[in-house]
Design an enzyme around this catalytic site. Structure first.
Site, mmCIF file in Angstrom:
data_model
loop_
_atom_site.group_PDB
_atom_site.id
_atom_site.type_symbol
_atom_site.label_atom_id
_atom_site.label_comp_id
_atom_site.label_asym_id
_atom_site.label_seq_id
_atom_site.Cartn_x
_atom_site.Cartn_y
_atom_site.Cartn_z
ATOM 1 N N HIS A 43 -62.358 -53.609 -26.598
ATOM 2 C CA HIS A 43 -62.819 -54.980 -26.340
ATOM 3 C C HIS A 43 -63.896 -54.968 -25.281
ATOM 4 O O HIS A 43 -63.877 -54.158 -24.363
ATOM 5 C CB HIS A 43 -61.666 -55.896 -25.923
ATOM 6 C CG HIS A 43 -60.795 -55.334 -24.835
ATOM 7 N ND1 HIS A 43 -59.857 -54.359 -25.079
ATOM 8 C CD2 HIS A 43 -60.742 -55.593 -23.515
ATOM 9 C CE1 HIS A 43 -59.246 -54.040 -23.948
ATOM 10 N NE2 HIS A 43 -59.764 -54.769 -22.974
ATOM 11 N N MET A 44 -64.803 -55.907 -25.410
ATOM 12 C CA MET A 44 -65.883 -56.117 -24.452
ATOM 13 C C MET A 44 -65.537 -57.359 -23.644
ATOM 14 O O MET A 44 -65.279 -58.423 -24.210
ATOM 15 C CB MET A 44 -67.183 -56.323 -25.243
ATOM 16 C CG MET A 44 -68.392 -56.667 -24.431
ATOM 17 S SD MET A 44 -69.768 -57.054 -25.569
ATOM 18 C CE MET A 44 -70.335 -55.415 -25.977
HETATM 19 P P1 AMP Z 1 -58.383 -54.301 -20.247
HETATM 20 O O1 AMP Z 1 -57.772 -54.058 -18.897
HETATM 21 O O2 AMP Z 1 -59.849 -53.970 -20.293
HETATM 22 O O3 AMP Z 1 -57.592 -53.646 -21.350
HETATM 23 O O4 AMP Z 1 -58.337 -55.852 -20.471
HETATM 24 C C1 AMP Z 1 -57.324 -56.513 -21.165
HETATM 25 C C2 AMP Z 1 -57.586 -57.992 -20.994
HETATM 26 O O5 AMP Z 1 -56.819 -58.685 -21.974
HETATM 27 C C3 AMP Z 1 -57.189 -58.544 -19.620
HETATM 28 O O6 AMP Z 1 -58.324 -59.142 -18.995
HETATM 29 C C4 AMP Z 1 -56.116 -59.578 -19.966
HETATM 30 O O7 AMP Z 1 -56.167 -60.721 -19.137
HETATM 31 C C5 AMP Z 1 -56.454 -59.921 -21.408
HETATM 32 N N1 AMP Z 1 -55.352 -60.441 -22.210
HETATM 33 C C6 AMP Z 1 -54.101 -59.929 -22.315
HETATM 34 N N2 AMP Z 1 -53.364 -60.660 -23.172
HETATM 35 C C7 AMP Z 1 -54.179 -61.651 -23.636
HETATM 36 C C8 AMP Z 1 -54.005 -62.732 -24.538
HETATM 37 N N3 AMP Z 1 -52.820 -62.960 -25.181
HETATM 38 N N4 AMP Z 1 -55.048 -63.559 -24.766
HETATM 39 C C9 AMP Z 1 -56.224 -63.351 -24.142
HETATM 40 N N5 AMP Z 1 -56.457 -62.351 -23.277
HETATM 41 C C10 AMP Z 1 -55.440 -61.503 -23.017
#
Ligand code: AMP
Length: 117
Positions: A100-101
Site C-alpha cells: 500500500h501507498m
Molecule cells: P503500514 O504500517 O505501512 O503497514 O500501514 C498500515 C496502515 O493501515 C496504518 O496506517 C493503519 O492505520 C491502516 N489501517 C489498518 N487497518 C485499517 C482499516 N481497517 N481501514 C483503513 N486503514 C487501516
C-alpha cells in the site's frame, strides 16, 4: 480463501472503509488512524504482500497507484504538496502485508525520518 488480507476485504467491500476511488486495478481509502490531516491508502486490488514481492506483471497496478495518488491529491486540494510512503517489511514497520501507498498531506510534514537511537 487461503491467501487473504485486511485490505483485500476492503477492496471486496466485505469490511467497511471510506473508499474515495476504485477501479479494476486499485482502490484508495482513508486511513483509519490518520497521521496527517489528509491520509489515504492506495492499494492494488490484487494481493502483493510487499515491495520485495513486486514482479513485472504488477507494473500496470503500480503505475495506476501513482495516477490515483495525483487524482486524490488534486481532489483533496493538496496543491502545496504531499508525501507518498511505502513501507516494506520489518525495518519499515509494515503492519499490513498487502502492498500500500500512504498519501499524506494537509500540513508541512517535516523531515523524512525521525532519528531513532
Ligand atoms: P503500514 O504500517 O505501512 O503497514 O500501514 C498500515 C496502515 O493501515 C496504518 O496506517 C493503519 O492505520 C491502516 N489501517 C489498518 N487497518 C485499517 C482499516 N481497517 N481501514 C483503513 N486503514 C487501516
Amino acid at each position: 480463501m487461503a491467501e487473504d488480507t485486511l485490505f483485500a476485504k476492503i477492496v471486496r467491500g466485505e469490511i467497511p472503509a471510506d473508499i474515495i476511488y476504485q477501479d479494476e486495478l486499485v482502490t484508495a481509502f482513508r486511513d483509519i488512524n490518520p497521521a496527517a490531516p489528509t491520509h489515504f491508502l492506495i492499494v492494488p486490488n490484487a494481493i502483493i504482500p510487499t515491495v520485495a514481492d513486486v514482479r513485472a506483471e504488477h507494473e500496470p497496478a503500480l503505475g495506476r497507484m501513482f495516477v490515483v495518488a495525483r487524482r486524490v491529491a488534486e481532489q483533496e486540494g493538496l496543491e502545496k504538496g504531499f508525501r507518498l510512503v511505502v513501507n516494506c517489511r520489518e525495518h519499515a514497520n509494515q503492519e499490513v502485508y498487502h502492498l500500500h501507498m500512504h498519501l499524506l498531506g494537509g500540513r508541512p510534514l517535516g523531515p523524512l525520518l525521525v532519528q531513532t537511537p
